[in-house]
Motif scaffolding. Structure first.
Motif, PDB file in Angstrom:
ATOM      1  N   ILE A 197       0.835  -1.200   0.000  1.00  0.00           N
ATOM      2  CA  ILE A 197       0.000   0.000   0.000  1.00  0.00           C
ATOM      3  C   ILE A 197       0.871   1.251   0.000  1.00  0.00           C
ATOM      4  CG2 ILE A 197      -1.690   1.324   1.338  1.00  0.00           C
ATOM      5  CD1 ILE A 197      -2.771  -1.347   2.391  1.00  0.00           C
ATOM      6  N   LYS A 198       1.958   1.216   0.741  1.00  0.00           N
ATOM      7  CA  LYS A 198       2.857   2.373   0.788  1.00  0.00           C
ATOM      8  C   LYS A 198       3.489   2.627  -0.570  1.00  0.00           C
ATOM      9  CE  LYS A 198       4.025   2.198   5.717  1.00  0.00           C
ATOM     10  NZ  LYS A 198       5.107   1.990   6.721  1.00  0.00           N
ATOM     11  N   ARG A 199       3.806   1.498  -1.278  1.00  0.00           N
ATOM     12  CA  ARG A 199       4.401   1.669  -2.606  1.00  0.00           C
ATOM     13  C   ARG A 199       3.379   2.172  -3.613  1.00  0.00           C
ATOM     14  NH1 ARG A 199       6.877  -3.289  -1.174  1.00  0.00           N
ATOM     15  NH2 ARG A 199       5.312  -4.451  -2.368  1.00  0.00           N
ATOM     16  N   SER A 200       2.126   1.655  -3.463  1.00  0.00           N
ATOM     17  CA  SER A 200       1.081   2.038  -4.402  1.00  0.00           C
ATOM     18  C   SER A 200      -0.259   2.083  -3.684  1.00  0.00           C
ATOM     19  CB  SER A 200       1.014   1.043  -5.568  1.00  0.00           C
ATOM     20  OG  SER A 200      -0.092   1.331  -6.404  1.00  0.00           O
ATOM     21  N   PRO A 201      -0.799   3.272  -3.444  1.00  0.00           N
ATOM     22  CA  PRO A 201      -2.073   3.407  -2.725  1.00  0.00           C
ATOM     23  C   PRO A 201      -3.236   2.669  -3.383  1.00  0.00           C
ATOM     24  CG  PRO A 201      -0.951   5.509  -2.872  1.00  0.00           C
ATOM     25  CD  PRO A 201      -0.219   4.577  -3.775  1.00  0.00           C
TER      26      PRO A 201
END
Length: 526
Positions: free
Chosen positions: A440-444
């Motif tokens: 999630i941090k890499r890609s919301p």
């Protein structure tokens, strides 16, 4: 009794609840039994209550009476040796949450590790896989139509006093799991019971309120009458009643090998009936052949067997194999998940973005759009999981992934019934939760897919699971040499077991049961 799969165990508490509905009436001898049986009309008229069952093998009657005072009157009746009120041992408490143990529904069971650990396949040629031997499982019933059990299932009876005598269906899964370990038929994929050609009989002796002394005694008597070779009792309590002890003694005299679980409280005390001298008491080991943290021990332990991560049968379609598929820049990753009973089940795959919502407190949802999205929360240890899910539902979410806050998965049953909450609830290990959070941090907009499939197999743990391994080996031994007496079978299993050291407090008994060595010794003893 509310059997829960967190322990899949029938070890019982130290307290009992007496009920006046039924009583065990043991007569002084066979002649007193026959006299009462022949004059039961007169006897029933002189004492309120009716004879529900007569157990000729034990010179015993099961009597129904609505008035507790009638129990005292029964004690003074002619020819009566003693009377026991019916009582129920309650279901066990949850195993310590410190134990990193879980129950996982399985789609494709494969070859159970316990089968290889006890060297069952190596014993099959000389024992013909247990053919000709009949094993009675006294438990919560059995799913006789399960494809892995049906080829070997012979008959069953219900001794609980609830439902009909022929309704022995297993509503908890415990007895079905035990039966599969003993004698599931080979299915071509490697899955099998320890004695895959032995026959299974089921005596249902446990219900929602527990396992009663009357049901257990009646079940043992039926097994004697049926002429079974082996009995498996994955149940117990700190001490047994006189009637239960007498029934076990009669089974031994009838040539029946009885195998029982030591208990799941991890204490230095072997519970009854495993503690009875004639019974083979079985403790549990894990995949490393180390003492299982929950396994009770003491001087009565005869042998140990696999009792952790044991895959076996459960009632058809009663399991849910659940997965979380994480789709991110590293490609799809399938993560093992546990479906919370009482929440909605996603039989059709649900693929949506996932939102990290911390500990699932109301404040963690503030300003976040979770409608039509999956929610990830971490087990807080303070807020109950069901409240975390409810908080997500109030924020608009219909699916929640709860990540553990420590390594491993711990069985957590939210509700006893299905569809209490309309939201989907999944539980994943701490490491899996961290993978999702990192994605999630890499890609919301990271997508996650949730899916559950119906299953008929489960991986679980307990001395209840170790015991049927030994019952299966006993069946192989009896198939190799039917002349062996119960005491000889017990001695043979102990002498041929593989020692495990150190053996402080007799945690391992004589060691890990060894089917190959036991069957070889049985053949030599012909």
């Amino acid at each position: 009794m509310k059997f829960t799969f967190f322990s899949f165990l029938l070890v019982l508490s130290t307290s009992s609840q007496a009920l006046a509905a039924r009583a065990i009436v043991m007569m002084k001898d066979a002649s007193a039994f026959q006299r009462t049986l022949s004059t039961r009309g007169t006897w029933s008229q002189s004492l309120p209550g009716t004879i529900e069952k007569s157990l000729p093998q034990l010179h015993t009657f099961i009597v129904d009476t609505e008035n507790p005072a009638d129990i005292e009157r029964l004690k003074s009746a002619p020819g009566v040796a003693y009377v026991e009120k019916e009582y129920f041992h309650p279901a066990p408490p949850r195993i310590s949450e410190g134990a990193v143990l879980a129950n996982i529904d399985v789609v494709h069971p494969g070859t159970p590790w316990g089968l290889e650990a006890v060297k069952a396949p190596q014993a099959w040629s000389k024992s013909n896989k247990g053919e000709g031997i009949r094993v009675l499982v006294l438990d919560s019933g059995m799913n006789a139509s399960h494809p892995s059990l049906a080829p070997n299932f012979e008959r069953g009876r219900n001794f609980t006093g609830e439902d009909g005598i022929n309704d022995f269906y297993d509503r908890t899964g415990h007895g079905t799991h035990v039966g599969g370990t003993i004698a599931a038929a080979e299915d071509g994929s490697g899955f099998s019971g320890v004695a895959p050609k032995a026959k299974l009989l089921a005596a249902k002796v446990c219900v929602d309120s527990g396992c009663s002394n009357t049901a257990i005694v009646a079940g043992i008597s039926w097994g004697i009458d049926q002429g079974v070779d082996v009995m498996n009792l994955s149940l117990g309590s700190p001490s047994g009643s006189p009637a239960e002890k007498a029934a076990l003694l009669r089974a031994d005299q009838a040539g029946i090998t009885v195998v029982a679980a030591t208990g799941n409280y991890g204490i230095n005390e072997v519970y009854f009936p495993a503690s009875a001298p004639s019974v083979i008491a079985v403790g549990a080991v894990d995949k490393n052949l180390k003492h299982a943290v929950f396994s009770q021990y003491g001087p009565e332990v005869a042998v140990v067997a696999p009792g952790v991560q044991i895959v076996s049968t459960i009632p058809v379609g009663s399991g849910r194999f659940s997965t979380v598929t994480l789709n991110d820049t590293h490609g799809p990753q399938t993560l093992k998940a546990y479906h919370f009973k009482g929440t909605a089940t996603p039989y059709l795959e649900q693929t949506r973005p996932v939102v990290d919502c911390g500990l699932g407190e109301p404040a963690d949802f503030a300003g976040k759009d979770v409608k039509d999205k999956h929610v990830l929360v971490t087990l807080s240890g303070v807020t109950p999981i069901e409240d975390q899910i409810r908080n997500a539902m109030r924020a608009g979410a219909t699916s929640v992934i709860v990540a553990n806050n420590r390594p491993g998965l711990i069985e957590t049953r939210l509700f006893e019934q299905d569809n209490v909450l309309f939201a989907v609830g999944f539980f994943v290990e701490q490491a899996e939760g961290e993978k999702i959070r990192a994605a999630i941090k890499r890609s919301p907009n990271t997508l996650v897919s949730l899916k559950s499939d119906l299953t008929s197999y489960k991986e679980t743990f307990g001395t209840s699971m170790a015991t049927p391994h030994v019952a299966g080996v006993a069946a192989l031994v009896k198939a190799a040499n039917k002349k062996l007496k119960p005491s000889e079978v017990k001695t043979l299993l102990m002498k041929t077991a593989t020692p495990i050291l150190p053996n402080d407090d007799n945690r391992y008994g004589s060691g890990l049961v060894n089917a190959q060595a036991a069957v070889d010794a049985a053949v030599e003893a012909r």
